[in-house]
Design an enzyme around this catalytic site. Sequence first.
Site, short mmCIF file in Angstrom:
data_model
loop_
_atom_site.label_atom_id
_atom_site.label_comp_id
_atom_site.label_asym_id
_atom_site.label_seq_id
_atom_site.Cartn_x
_atom_site.Cartn_y
_atom_site.Cartn_z
CG ASP A 74 -1.71 1.21 1.44
OD1 ASP A 74 -1.48 2.22 0.74
OD2 ASP A 74 -2.61 1.18 2.30
CB VAL A 75 1.81 3.78 -2.59
CG1 VAL A 75 2.23 2.82 -3.68
CG2 VAL A 75 0.44 4.41 -2.88
CG ASN A 101 0.15 4.48 -12.42
OD1 ASN A 101 -0.38 5.22 -13.25
ND2 ASN A 101 -0.44 3.36 -11.99
CE1 TYR A 174 -7.34 11.38 -9.37
CE2 TYR A 174 -7.71 13.34 -10.69
CZ TYR A 174 -7.19 12.07 -10.55
OH TYR A 174 -6.51 11.49 -11.61
CE LYS A 178 -3.63 12.15 -9.71
NZ LYS A 178 -2.64 11.09 -9.82
P1 NAP Z 1 -6.86 2.35 -12.30
O1 NAP Z 1 -6.97 1.40 -13.45
O2 NAP Z 1 -7.95 2.40 -11.29
O3 NAP Z 1 -5.46 2.09 -11.59
C1 NAP Z 1 -5.12 2.65 -10.36
C2 NAP Z 1 -4.08 1.77 -9.75
O4 NAP Z 1 -3.66 2.32 -8.48
C3 NAP Z 1 -4.60 0.36 -9.47
O5 NAP Z 1 -3.61 -0.58 -9.80
C4 NAP Z 1 -4.82 0.40 -7.98
O6 NAP Z 1 -4.77 -0.87 -7.38
C5 NAP Z 1 -3.66 1.25 -7.55
N1 NAP Z 1 -3.79 1.71 -6.17
C6 NAP Z 1 -4.83 2.33 -5.58
N2 NAP Z 1 -4.56 2.54 -4.27
C7 NAP Z 1 -3.32 2.04 -4.04
C8 NAP Z 1 -2.50 1.94 -2.90
N3 NAP Z 1 -2.89 2.42 -1.71
N4 NAP Z 1 -1.28 1.35 -3.01
C9 NAP Z 1 -0.87 0.84 -4.21
N5 NAP Z 1 -1.62 0.90 -5.32
C10 NAP Z 1 -2.83 1.49 -5.23
O7 NAP Z 1 -6.73 3.84 -12.84
P2 NAP Z 1 -5.71 4.52 -13.87
O8 NAP Z 1 -6.50 5.36 -14.74
O9 NAP Z 1 -4.80 3.52 -14.45
O10 NAP Z 1 -4.91 5.47 -12.86
C11 NAP Z 1 -3.49 5.46 -12.75
C12 NAP Z 1 -3.02 6.87 -12.43
O11 NAP Z 1 -3.32 7.72 -13.53
C13 NAP Z 1 -3.68 7.49 -11.20
O12 NAP Z 1 -2.72 8.21 -10.46
C14 NAP Z 1 -4.69 8.45 -11.81
O13 NAP Z 1 -4.98 9.53 -10.97
C15 NAP Z 1 -3.94 8.88 -13.06
N6 NAP Z 1 -4.80 9.45 -14.10
C16 NAP Z 1 -5.66 8.67 -14.82
C17 NAP Z 1 -6.43 9.26 -15.82
C18 NAP Z 1 -7.37 8.46 -16.68
O14 NAP Z 1 -8.07 9.08 -17.49
N7 NAP Z 1 -7.42 7.16 -16.58
C19 NAP Z 1 -6.34 10.63 -16.06
C20 NAP Z 1 -5.47 11.38 -15.29
C21 NAP Z 1 -4.70 10.79 -14.32
P3 NAP Z 1 -6.12 -1.70 -7.14
O15 NAP Z 1 -6.71 -1.92 -8.50
O16 NAP Z 1 -5.61 -2.93 -6.50
O17 NAP Z 1 -6.97 -0.86 -6.24
#
Ligand code: NAP
Length: 276
Positions: A74-75, A101, A174, A178
């Site tokens: 857990d980060v 990430n 959120y 960020k």
């Molecule tokens: P995602 O598919 O929901 O992935 C998020 C990841 O973070 C999952 O692997 C999740 O693990 C992990 N996570 C959550 N809490 C954690 C913790 N306490 N310790 C370790 N890992 C943890 O979403 P994503 O879109 O790929 O998001 C990745 C990053 O991109 C995030 O920082 C998000 O804010 C950023 N982002 C995404 C978008 C977009 O449009 N998708 C846009 C801007 C920024 P679990 O699945 O096990 O919970």
Amino acid sequence: MKDFKCNVFNSLDLTGQCALVTGANSGIGEGVAKGLAEAGANVVVNYVSSEDRAAKVVAEIVAKGGKAVAVHADVSNENEVQEMFRQACKEFGSIDILVNNAGLQQDAAFYELTIAQWQKVIDVNLTGQFLCAREAVREFLRRGIKPEVSSAAGKIICVSSVHDIIPWAGHANYAASKGGVAMLMKTMAQELASQKIRVNSVSPGAIKTPINTSAWDTPEAEAALLKLIPYGRVGITDDIAKAVIWLASDHSDYVNGATIYVDGGMTLYPEFREGG
Ligand code: NAP
């Protein structure tokens, strides 16, 4: 001109380096982990809640001839982060690249946002990036530069968001997390540059992942989303992986403290396209 490397592809090669990607069992983290492995890096696939999905990512990397290992943490938990770095260094010798990430959303109207929702998002999205970056920097400083693999002692890439600059109603926790990442990244970049550590951000726009499925999984939702994206398509995880690989490579050796918005132009005030 003597030192100019004319072979672009050689400088994107990450062979001999180890990359730790947090939240690599899903979405952007998964895409980045696979991309870094294809570029030659050994990869630590961090996960918190799904060992199975992390194992699948590892298996897919290994099937393509890469090296990867899944490590739980857990980060937002200091002890777990420190243990993850110990395990990663034991497995691959050291860490050269950190991709911060892992992130989540817990959305609510501002007046209904609970302290628990506020704290959870800040803990994972901001404190998590601090804890992982601090452990990575300690390892970079201990090991120093390995000139045979990189000009830098280490590289950190923070996955931020367009919401480090675009306010987002209903997502105050959120957006605040960020915005914090943006300043954390710049301060680390400034403080650590003389020690040859580079710190940069990739700020995604809308990327198709589980975090935002409802924003693109019906034609109506996708059409509404596309109004915010001048380039005319929703992003995919490869779009982010390509930017991360470049920032992790010596091809970006003079880039430090920068934020690359990988967003199809979402940050270009698209509502002003018709003259404002
Ligand atoms: P995602 O598919 O929901 O992935 C998020 C990841 O973070 C999952 O692997 C999740 O693990 C992990 N996570 C959550 N809490 C954690 C913790 N306490 N310790 C370790 N890992 C943890 O979403 P994503 O879109 O790929 O998001 C990745 C990053 O991109 C995030 O920082 C998000 O804010 C950023 N982002 C995404 C978008 C977009 O449009 N998708 C846009 C801007 C920024 P679990 O699945 O096990 O919970």
